[in-house]
Design a protein around this motif. Structure first.
Motif, PDB file in Angstrom:
ATOM      1  N   GLN A  72      -9.906  -2.457   2.014  1.00 58.77           N
ATOM      2  CA  GLN A  72     -10.684  -2.403   1.765  1.00 58.77           C
ATOM      3  C   GLN A  72     -11.354  -1.098   0.558  1.00 58.77           C
ATOM      4  OE1 GLN A  72     -13.738  -0.590   4.552  1.00 58.77           O
ATOM      5  NE2 GLN A  72     -15.565  -0.446   2.785  1.00 58.77           N
ATOM      6  N   GLN A  73      -9.998  -0.052   1.115  1.00 59.04           N
ATOM      7  CA  GLN A  73      -9.759   0.513  -0.191  1.00 59.04           C
ATOM      8  C   GLN A  73      -9.248   0.448  -1.297  1.00 59.04           C
ATOM      9  OE1 GLN A  73      -8.776   4.682   1.747  1.00 59.04           O
ATOM     10  NE2 GLN A  73      -6.520   4.818  -0.207  1.00 59.04           N
ATOM     11  N   THR A  74      -7.584  -0.674  -1.177  1.00 60.79           N
ATOM     12  CA  THR A  74      -7.168  -0.493  -1.879  1.00 60.79           C
ATOM     13  C   THR A  74      -6.726  -1.960  -2.493  1.00 60.79           C
ATOM     14  OG1 THR A  74      -5.499  -2.076  -0.980  1.00 60.79           O
ATOM     15  CG2 THR A  74      -5.255   0.556  -0.862  1.00 60.79           C
ATOM     16  N   GLY A  75      -7.768  -2.913  -1.988  1.00 66.57           N
ATOM     17  CA  GLY A  75      -7.768  -4.114  -2.888  1.00 66.57           C
ATOM     18  C   GLY A  75      -6.875  -5.451  -1.921  1.00 66.57           C
ATOM     19  N   ALA A  76      -5.479  -4.150  -1.506  1.00 63.19           N
ATOM     20  CA  ALA A  76      -4.810  -5.387  -0.787  1.00 63.19           C
ATOM     21  C   ALA A  76      -5.014  -6.129   0.133  1.00 63.19           C
ATOM     22  CB  ALA A  76      -3.272  -4.758  -1.287  1.00 63.19           C
ATOM     23  N   LYS A  77      -3.982  -7.412   0.203  1.00 64.95           N
ATOM     24  CA  LYS A  77      -3.817  -8.078   1.968  1.00 64.95           C
ATOM     25  C   LYS A  77      -2.393  -7.383   2.746  1.00 64.95           C
ATOM     26  CE  LYS A  77      -7.525 -10.029   1.072  1.00 64.95           C
ATOM     27  NZ  LYS A  77      -8.666  -9.345   1.532  1.00 64.95           N
ATOM     28  N   VAL A  78      -2.832  -7.509   3.612  1.00 67.30           N
ATOM     29  CA  VAL A  78      -1.779  -6.568   5.032  1.00 67.30           C
ATOM     30  C   VAL A  78      -1.461  -7.865   5.725  1.00 67.30           C
ATOM     31  CG1 VAL A  78      -1.206  -5.112   6.634  1.00 67.30           C
ATOM     32  CG2 VAL A  78      -2.457  -4.446   4.905  1.00 67.30           C
ATOM     33  N   LYS A  79       0.008  -8.063   5.840  1.00 70.76           N
ATOM     34  CA  LYS A  79       0.262  -9.163   6.908  1.00 70.76           C
ATOM     35  C   LYS A  79       0.917  -8.647   8.094  1.00 70.76           C
ATOM     36  CE  LYS A  79       3.856 -12.783   6.567  1.00 70.76           C
ATOM     37  NZ  LYS A  79       4.408 -13.622   6.926  1.00 70.76           N
ATOM     38  N   VAL A  80       0.703  -8.427   9.072  1.00 71.79           N
ATOM     39  CA  VAL A  80       1.024  -8.124  10.443  1.00 71.79           C
ATOM     40  C   VAL A  80       2.164  -8.509  10.986  1.00 71.79           C
ATOM     41  CG1 VAL A  80       0.927  -6.625  12.173  1.00 71.79           C
ATOM     42  CG2 VAL A  80      -0.329  -5.901   9.706  1.00 71.79           C
ATOM     43  N   GLU A  81       3.813  -8.245  11.812  1.00 69.40           N
ATOM     44  CA  GLU A  81       4.128  -9.052  11.987  1.00 69.40           C
ATOM     45  C   GLU A  81       4.516  -8.492  13.511  1.00 69.40           C
ATOM     46  OE1 GLU A  81       8.112 -11.092  10.636  1.00 69.40           O
ATOM     47  OE2 GLU A  81       6.622 -11.578   8.342  1.00 69.40           O
TER      48      GLU A  81
END
Length: 438
Positions: A72-81
């Protein structure tokens, strides 16, 4: 390379307690306080984050919330492994060699010198100079500070105590052990009633075996190795270490733990514990969610308890000074974006949640002080007050895990292939050779 060694005051400052439940963290007005308002600048980008260990419900819930706040803050997406602990070294090695690594990774504090020496970590010194992170005590950066640069931020600290079946102790009339002899007696009584296939006190001979061995050796005054001048000198053959090593191998030779399980690590033991096959073992609060899940809800807090591992001479054994950090991988596609993630994850709100919801110790002093008032944390406080670190050398992981120097020595003794003196002399030479590699 100058590695700042963790000071003795760390243990005094971080009055240890491993949170065993989701304690309510201190609230901040803005849940994303501490990270910059980068906003749309990173829209459309994707960041890969490695979390280490099992994806239990509590850890997954925290991670999902952190990721949502960051997106929400950055507009980026995070992929967690999620990387299981036994696979971490292999995954890190492959990532350092081939580039298929994360942008941000959770990392054990004692692993930082090794991976920095492999140019796998990106310096993130500016993060701790301002904002919430400036409140993290400087002496918690002992393993993270190399040549005046910081390569990881402490996320949560940890000590270890003995996890035991409180319900079994009550049924069998066993009091919480205050001495090592009482631990042995309790283990034997458990086996007599629950069956010989049950480990009264589980022997850990796997990748994290030195957490148990170190506690027993340190309690006798032993050391693995000490830096003398510019060289490491092994101390495994000295009487104090030998005494602790004898107690460690005695868990199997005296029949308290099964000889067929010499390579089990904490994850293996946890699963056996969850299936009524272990009475006691050395671990921390972060195992509780996994036990509840592995036991399909049968083993919860009311049936479990912790006590400080007793030393033979009385009092608690010193705990391994452990902890998890978070770092930027040197091959990160966008180091600025990765640094923003670390900044958010380690502000007071999110770092305190990470620790208290994950069974670790908060790194912020006020959160730590609040938890220290909880009587349930006393076993961890007692152990952590004497906490020590394993040799702060980039090659320690090779000795302690990859080549399993002490684990192999213990197995050779337990299997009758070598006497204790012979096994420790061989291990001492191997340890010195590995630690003194250039």
């Amino acid at each position: 390379m100058k590695i700042a060694v963790t000071t003795a005051t760390t243990a005094a400052l971080a009055l240890g307690l491993a949170a065993c439940s989701s304690s309510e963290p201190a609230k901040s007005a803005d849940p994303t306080a501490g990270a910059s308002a980068a906003g749309p600048k990173f829209a459309g980008e994707t960041l890969t984050m490695w979390r280490l260990g099992d994806s239990n419900p509590a850890a997954q819930k925290y991670t999902d919330a952190l990721v949502a706040a960051f997106e929400q803050q950055t507009g980026a997406k995070v992929k967690v492994e999620w990387i299981p602990w036994p696979q971490v070294n292999d995954k890190f090695t492959a990532a350092a060699a081939g580039g298929a690594g994360p942008d941000v990774t959770e990392i054990g504090n004692d692993q930082v010198p090794l991976w920095q020496s492999q140019d796998a970590l990106h310096p993130i010194t500016p993060i701790v100079g301002t904002g919430d992170q400036a409140q993290i005590p400087k002496n918690l950066f002992g393993l993270e500070t190399i040549d005046n640069e910081i390569y990881a931020v402490p996320w949560g600290a940890g000590s270890r105590a003995v996890l035991y079946r409180k319900d079994w102790f009550a049924d069998l009339g066993i009091e919480i052990p205050k001495t090592w002899d009482e631990v042995v007696a309790a283990a034997k009584k458990i086996q007599a009633e629950k069956g010989k296939d049950v480990d009264g006190f589980a022997f850990n001979g796997g990748s994290d075996a030195n957490h148990l061995l170190a506690a027993l050796a340190w309690s006798e005054g032993g050391e693995y190795a000490l830096k003398e001048g510019d060289k490491w000198v092994g101390k495994l053959t000295e009487p104090a270490f030998k005494n602790g090593f004898t107690t460690y191998t005695g868990l199997v030779t005296e029949g308290l733990s099964g000889k067929s399980r010499l390579t089990q690590n904490t994850v293996d033991i946890r699963r056996r514990f969850a299936n009524d096959k272990v009475g006691m073992y050395l671990t921390a609060g972060w195992d509780l969610p996994g036990i509840e899940e592995d036991s399909k809800g049968k083993l919860k807090g009311d049936k479990l308890g912790f006590f400080a591992l007793p030393a033979k001479a009385g009092g608690a054994t010193p705990s391994f000074f452990g902890g998890n950090d978070i770092a930027v991988w040197n091959d990160a596609k966008n180091k600025e974006l990765a640094t923003e993630f670390v900044k958010l994850a380690t502000n007071k709100e999110w770092a305190t949640r990470y620790a208290t919801e994950g069974g670790l110790l908060p790194v912020y002093p006020d959160a730590l002080a609040k938890l220290s008032e909880d009587p349930a944390q006393a076993p961890f406080a007692e152990a952590f007050a004497k906490a020590k670190a394993l040799p702060a050398d980039p090659n320690w992981t090779e000795a302690g895990e990859t080549k399993a120097v002490l684990q192999n020595a213990a197995r050779s003794v337990i299997e009758g292939k070598a006497g204790i003196d012979e096994a420790l002399a061989k291990a001492n030479g191997e340890l010195e050779a590995i630690l003194n590699q250039q």
